[in-house]
Scaffold this active site. Structure first.
Site, PDB file in Angstrom:
ATOM      1  CG  HIS A  24       1.157   9.222   0.936  1.00 26.79           C
ATOM      2  ND1 HIS A  24       0.369  10.320   1.151  1.00 26.79           N
ATOM      3  CD2 HIS A  24       0.486   8.177   1.460  1.00 26.79           C
ATOM      4  CE1 HIS A  24      -0.723   9.964   1.799  1.00 26.79           C
ATOM      5  NE2 HIS A  24      -0.673   8.667   1.995  1.00 26.79           N
ATOM      6  CG  PHE A  25      -0.991   9.038  -3.099  1.00 28.06           C
ATOM      7  CD1 PHE A  25      -0.941   7.700  -2.745  1.00 28.06           C
ATOM      8  CD2 PHE A  25      -1.766   9.891  -2.340  1.00 28.06           C
ATOM      9  CE1 PHE A  25      -1.685   7.227  -1.663  1.00 28.06           C
ATOM     10  CE2 PHE A  25      -2.504   9.426  -1.256  1.00 28.06           C
ATOM     11  CZ  PHE A  25      -2.468   8.103  -0.909  1.00 28.06           C
TER      12      PHE A  25
END
Length: 145
Positions: A48-49
């Site tokens: 993420h991410f």
């Protein structure tokens, strides 16, 4: 001030889901300020991410709820809490205003809106550098384990 050792006595959460590092101000029955140091080493940033790490909104709300749990526990003095736990009940009016990134110190500020019996209604904010990053109203209940 409440350090990590006392937080561990109050909350059942453990790595990787303990999301507050320290309580810096507590006014029982009124308010709490706590913080989490967000670091790049957290597992959540693997997905993420990749290449653009952003701390997830659900984790921000969970950290807010954990701070609220500490507030509820430290405000309840009329019963034995050794076999009790705080359960998160509802989230209302959640808003995310700016992204949280590795290196940020995420400060949680919660105020009691209402308290009746074992139910607590709280207004919470998550701030970075005194700027609101997220806000929500939460309900929690102290229950038997």
């Amino acid at each position: 001030m409440i350090d990590i050792n006392e937080i561990l006595e109050i909350l059942p959460h453990r790595f990787p889901f303990l999301l507050i590092d320290r309580v810096i101000d507590l006014q029982p029955g009124i308010s709490i300020k706590a913080y989490k140091n967000v670091t790049f080493n957290e597992q959540i940033f693997q997905g993420h991410f990749p290449g653009h790490p952003i701390y997830p909104g659900v984790m921000i709300i969970e950290g807010m709820a954990q701070a609220g749990g500490v507030l509820a526990f430290k405000s309840t003095t009329d019963e034995d809490l050794s076999n009790k736990v705080v359960y998160f009940m509802t989230i209302d009016k959640a808003k995310f205003r700016q992204p949280i990134r590795p290196g940020d110190r995420l400060e949680y500020r919660l105020n009691v809106l209402k308290h009746r019996g074992r139910i607590w209604v709280l207004k919470g904010e998550a701030l970075v550098d005194d700027k609101v990053a997220a806000e929500a109203e939460l309900q929690a209940m102290i229950m038997d384990k």
